[in-house]
Design an enzyme around this catalytic site. Structure first.
Site, mmCIF file in Angstrom:
data_model
loop_
_atom_site.group_PDB
_atom_site.id
_atom_site.type_symbol
_atom_site.label_atom_id
_atom_site.label_comp_id
_atom_site.label_asym_id
_atom_site.label_seq_id
_atom_site.Cartn_x
_atom_site.Cartn_y
_atom_site.Cartn_z
ATOM 1 N N HIS A 1 0.867 -1.180 0.000
ATOM 2 C CA HIS A 1 0.000 0.000 0.000
ATOM 3 C C HIS A 1 0.901 1.228 0.000
ATOM 4 C CE1 HIS A 1 -3.275 2.709 0.660
ATOM 5 N NE2 HIS A 1 -2.741 3.144 1.786
ATOM 6 N N ASP B 1 1.147 5.084 -0.275
ATOM 7 C CA ASP B 1 0.451 6.373 -0.213
ATOM 8 C C ASP B 1 1.093 7.379 -1.157
ATOM 9 O OD1 ASP B 1 -1.599 6.052 1.861
ATOM 10 O OD2 ASP B 1 0.098 5.639 3.166
ATOM 11 N N ASP C 1 -7.878 1.584 2.455
ATOM 12 C CA ASP C 1 -7.431 2.540 3.469
ATOM 13 C C ASP C 1 -8.298 3.775 3.628
ATOM 14 O OD1 ASP C 1 -5.677 3.243 5.526
ATOM 15 O OD2 ASP C 1 -4.472 4.493 4.214
ATOM 16 N N HIS D 1 -6.284 9.691 -0.595
ATOM 17 C CA HIS D 1 -6.984 9.732 0.681
ATOM 18 C C HIS D 1 -6.205 10.383 1.821
ATOM 19 C CE1 HIS D 1 -5.007 5.723 0.453
ATOM 20 N NE2 HIS D 1 -4.692 5.976 1.706
#
Length: 1015
Positions: free
Chosen positions: A67, A69, A191, A441
């Site tokens: 994951h 970001d 997430d 996000h």
């Protein structure tokens, strides 16, 4: 961002450990490429490449993933390249290099990747040989893309148009690069901090077969586990006929981290599997036994003989071999137990392959019709603060969306002349990618660190510049005149150099909507008397109003004049100062607290607003056309931000909203007021304190009340962080209900202290009732409706009947322990925030027409360009055009032009949507289906062929198909796609239809066609 001991996404030491990550080989041995030959020739398309399962066993699907970001603690660039110290995660570049090498080393391995902002960057840096090898991994289904957007977008603060744009950008890259093999089948939103119903609807319309979620409310998760409802069918639209917006939804068992004690990344602390019994560190039997217990425990909460385990986390696989060598051993050791009677089968898998097995189970699934907001990860820990965090960045993103749509429309209408013209090279691509990054996000949510938020804003500013060049080129081409255009981004603070120093200039107003609009232009000027002329040279009514600045209290003269702008086009107005002598202007008049009258009013033909002369506060609103009257009190309050207590050390922060007390404190009991009245505008200026003020404004012909608020710098010398709200109080009997939009589209009913799908134990009566408000919130009884529209995403609620509140600004002194590691103490442009609330009062049956059309105009407002005037002709003999429309006929009110963009040398991307919900407008018939004729719709191009596609334009609609699921309600058949006839395009309520349009020849506004709306 993974969950951990700090209750936020990853293990507490993950950031510090990142520097220990090793690096995979960038250039693996050439013989590894021969593994293609033994890996089989199955293809990723249509699930053909999924691994074999054991029908009579419990199949455990191991999903290797990272994951990544797109900005959070570090900037996008820092995350991509990594760092040379222990404070930074391994770079994404290194992760992808390492995973590529590990996949080539063993044909059974699989991996999932999500963020195209990173992957596309990595891809373009690879050699041809590496790209071919990666394409083969994708073809074999061993490298699978999930989601496929430019980022994994937030679902609370994002507007649906921006979501569609960023998903289209990522999926278009995959389509161009890998074809059908690279198309994601599964959405992967592991997430985001809560999940919107509109997001699910968009995913369904994009053709996804399902979505997997990581974060759902802790009470919701517990209830679903008990009832074995962790997997369901999400009915994501109340207007679209099922199963159009139905989406299979799975809640992952462990957010998105590995099961406890089964993490073998270099960021983790677990020991590797040692399978040599002679080694004193031998632990293989212990690990296998533990794994089997974990699998059995997880299986208790799911309905099929398939379960999924996510094997990865934040920025994992920087040294991919550490993960894969342990997973190889785990699979071999666990499956070897089958010889002794074990009924557990472990395999490398992917989200799509797991979803396919759930589908093949042919079960009936429960249906969910609400959303997953608000999200809490524990008692008193509601993630509802980020709905309002960093309001300046949220507004910058919203106006950038507006600017980008104008940029793309002009690029589509003008053709290559917009890209290369007298002002240089212009393009929409830079801003398009920057806007896509902002949907991440931790970007639009306001939950990144300050330096990262600054970097996001810098990316937007960088994207604006080539768009400004493009717009100048396009306007010069369309108008026939080369002018020195400027956009004056400081208009919201009454600053524009050209209008303030020039005695003569011209104003070009571009309208991105499919219908003519009336727009009040407001420009700061120097003192004087001005003459304004319309495109035909006729004089236009104008006023100069002195506007006192909240920061300095020094009044600045502002010129006002009404403009009429055709659909998808522009109008050019000329401005001249005719005299400096005896300038005529309207000065704010101070209203003493004890005046001759108890009340004062502002009004126009449609609206009247009444204020108390004693308190300076709004008292009443009247819609005179509909004969609706409502007592309304509006003022500003602030919640003391909690810093934790004896029960729980949870403070308010970038994510979490936790007020110290239920009742907010007033900024002031009364406001000092000034009154301005002219022929074009009436205003009440309210000063509540030295850090909070507001102008309540009513323009001539306007059917809503405009509240322009200015808040900041928020004082914290008293030791309290503050969360500032604007609150409206009315006598409406709302019975605990209020209504908010979902990403700017459909409306959801909210009920205080209630969740539709489980019995709520409310631990925070304020924060636990806050919901995201993207464009509007309203309350109503059986007769009247009060609607407030926003100019950015905010958090909002109705905490008692007849009341409505929106959070406009936050300044906090503590971190909330969710990983960002700093308090929300904004600097620079985030200190003082100015915004607008648009207030509508309507009869209930008239309200939808008002708020739908006003929200459309607010999100896609006219763009104002200034120029000195007197420019040279674009080419010899070119007539000067002062008015232009890109449409030969206007679109109906219920139809919104969502997208008009270039899609190649001779193609356009066109999205049309019905912007009314089923049955919500009875007075104007705007909720009825509408049929359009797209032939000869545009004035600069001729459409020769229409190809209808799915929403993200990566599949022809006629050949698109999705997995079919059986809900526990009445199942509906999947309707076949009808042939496209450009003369009869019908839109049902809330339907979006996407087309790739082939256009004839060069885009030429000076062709033989008649000038549309050139009047």
């Amino acid at each position: 961002m993974s969950p951990g001991a700090a209750a936020r996404r990853g293990r507490a030491g993950a950031c510090g450990a990142a520097g220990r990550a090793g690096r995979g080989s960038l250039h693996p041995p050439a013989w590894l490429f021969l593994l293609w030959l033994v890996a089989g020739r199955t293809r990723a398309a249509d699930y053909e490449a999924c691994p074999r399962v054991q029908p009579d066993m419990l199949n455990v699907h191991l999903v290797a993933h990272t994951h990544d970001d797109v900005g959070w603690i570090y900037t996008v660039d820092q995350y991509y390249y990594g760092g040379q110290n222990d404070l930074l995660h391994p770079g994404v570049k290194n992760i992808l290099d390492s995973v590529f090498a590990a996949l080539q080393a063993e044909p059974s391995r699989r991996f999932v990747y999500v963020e195209m902002a990173f992957f596309s960057r990595w891809w373009h840096q690879q050699t041809n040989a590496t790209q071919q090898a990666v394409q083969e991994l994708v073809r074999q289904g061993r490298l699978e893309f999930a989601n496929g957007g430019w980022v994994m977008n937030d679902e609370a603060a994002t507007h649906y148009g921006a979501i569609v744009d960023q998903m289209t950008l990522g999926l278009h890259f995959l389509q161009k690069t890998f074809g059908e093999d690279g198309r994601p089948r599964v959405a992967w939103h592991i997430d985001p901090f809560g999940h919107s119903r509109e997001q699910a609807s968009l995913f369904a319309q994009m053709g996804f077969d399902g979505v997997f979620l990581g974060r759902v409310d802790y009470q919701d998760r517990e209830a679903r586990m008990k009832r074995k409802k962790m997997e369901l069918v999400w009915r994501a639209s109340a207007s679209l006929k099922p199963p159009t917006a139905d989406l299979f939804t799975g809640v992952l068992p462990n957010l998105y981290d590995p099961p406890k004690n089964l993490c073998w990344d270099t960021l983790c602390d677990e020991r590797s599997i040692v399978d040599n019994p002679e080694d004193f560190q031998y632990n293989a039997q212990e690990v296998v036994d533990y794994f089997l217990r974990m699998a059995a425990d997880q299986h208790r909460y799911y309905r099929t003989n398939h379960i999924v385990m996510t094997m990865g986390g934040d920025f994992h696989y920087g040294y991919a071999n550490s993960w894969f060598k342990n997973l190889d051993k785990l699979i071999q050791l666990v499956n070897a137990k089958q010889e002794n009677g074990s009924r557990v089968h472990v395999l490398y898998s992917t989200p799509a392959c797991y979803l396919r097995e759930l589908n093949k189970a042919n079960l009936t699934w429960s249906v969910k019709e609400d959303d997953f907001f608000p999200y809490a990860d524990g008692p008193h820990q509601f993630w509802t603060g980020y709905f309002s965090s960093r309001p300046a960045l949220k507004h910058y993103e919203r106006v950038s969306y507006n600017f980008l749509q104008v940029c793309k429309q002009l690029e589509a209408l003008t053709g290559w002349e917009a890209n290369k013209g007298p002002y240089g090279w212009g393009t929409s691509t830079v801003l398009e990618e920057a806007m896509a990054v902002l949907q991440h996000h931790d970007a639009i949510s306001g939950t990144a660190r300050q330096n990262v938020a600054d970097d996001y804003a810098h990316k937007l500013a960088t994207g604006w510049r080539p768009c400004q060049v493009l717009m100048s080129n396009a306007l010069a081409w369309l108008s026939g005149s080369i002018e020195d255009y400027s956009t004056c981004p400081g208009l919201n603070i009454s600053f524009c150099v050209l209008s303030q120093i020039s005695a003569r200039f011209q104003v070009t107003i571009y309208n991105p909507l499919g219908r003519k609009v009336a727009h009040m232009v407001r420009l700061p000027v120097n003192e004087g008397t001005f003459l304004v002329k319309d495109p035909k040279g006729n004089a236009v009514t104008s006023d100069v109003v002195m506007n006192p600045q909240a920061e300095t209290q020094i009044p600045i003269p502002e010129l006002l004049f009404p403009a009429s702008v055709p659909a998808l086009g522009f109008s050019v107005y000329s401005i001249a100062r005719v005299s400096r002598q005896n300038p005529k202007f309207h000065m704010p008049k101070s209203i003493p607290r004890h005046s001759n009258s108890d009340v004062l009013m502002i009004q126009n033909k449609y609206i009247r607003a009444t204020f108390s002369a004693e308190t300076g506060l709004l008292m009443k609103i009247e819609n005179m056309g509909q004969k609706v009257v409502l007592p309304v009190s509006q003022s500003f309050f602030w919640y003391k931000a909690s810093i934790g207590d004896r029960k729980l050390q949870q403070s308010s922060g970038a994510y979490v909203f936790r007020p110290h007390r239920r009742q907010p404190l007033p900024v002031s009991q009364r406001a000092e007021i000034y009154l301005v009245k002219s022929s074009l505008v009436q205003e009440v200026h309210q000063n509540f304190s030295d850090w909070c003020s507001q102008v309540v404004r009513l323009y001539r012909g306007q059917r809503h009340l405009e509240l322009q608020w200015t808040v900041g710098p928020i004082p914290t010398a008293d030791g309290w962080g503050k969360e500032v709200i604007s609150r409206f109080d009315t006598p409406l009997d709302t019975k605990g209900h209020f209504y908010t939009d979902s990403n700017g589209r459909e409306i959801l009913t909210r009920r205080r202290d209630y969740r539709p799908t489980w019995s709520l134990n409310q631990t925070q009566v304020v924060a636990g009732n806050y919901y995201p408000v993207n464009t509007r919130i309203f309350i109503k009884d059986g007769e009247k409706q009060l609607t407030v529209l926003t100019d950015r995403s905010q958090g909002g609620s109705s905490l008692r009947d007849g009341s409505l509140e929106l959070m406009v600004h936050r300044k906090l002194l503590r971190d909330d322990f969710r990983g960002v590691g700093e308090a929300l103490l904004e600097q620079g442009s985030g200190l003082v925030v100015r915004g607008r609330h648009l207030v509508l009062l309507d009869a209930v049956d008239q309200a939808a027409a008002g708020h739908r059309l006003l929200a459309e105009r607010e999100v896609l407002a006219p763009q104002v360009f200034l120029a000195p005037g007197g420019g040279a002709p674009y080419f010899q003999g070119a007539p000067r055009r002062t008015q232009f429309s890109g449409l030969l006929r206007e679109l109906p009110p219920s139809v919104h032009l969502l997208t008009l963009a270039r899609w190649g040398p001779d193609r356009l991307l066109l999205r049309l949507e019905h912007q009314f919900a089923l049955g919500e407008d009875s007075g104007h018939n705007l909720s009825s289906p509408v049929t359009l004729n797209l032939q000869d719709l545009f004035s600069t191009v001729t459409i020769t062929h229409l190809q209808e596609t799915t929403l993200a334009a990566n599949q022809p609609r006629e050949s698109a198909s999705r997995l079919k699921w059986t809900p526990d309600t009445d199942a509906a058949p999947y309707p076949p796609a009808a042939p496209v006839d450009p003369t009869t395009i019908t839109l049902q309520p809330m339907e979006i239809r996407t087309f790739v349009a082939s256009v004839l020849g060069e885009l030429d506004p000076w062709s033989h066609r008649e000038d549309p709306l050139d009047f």
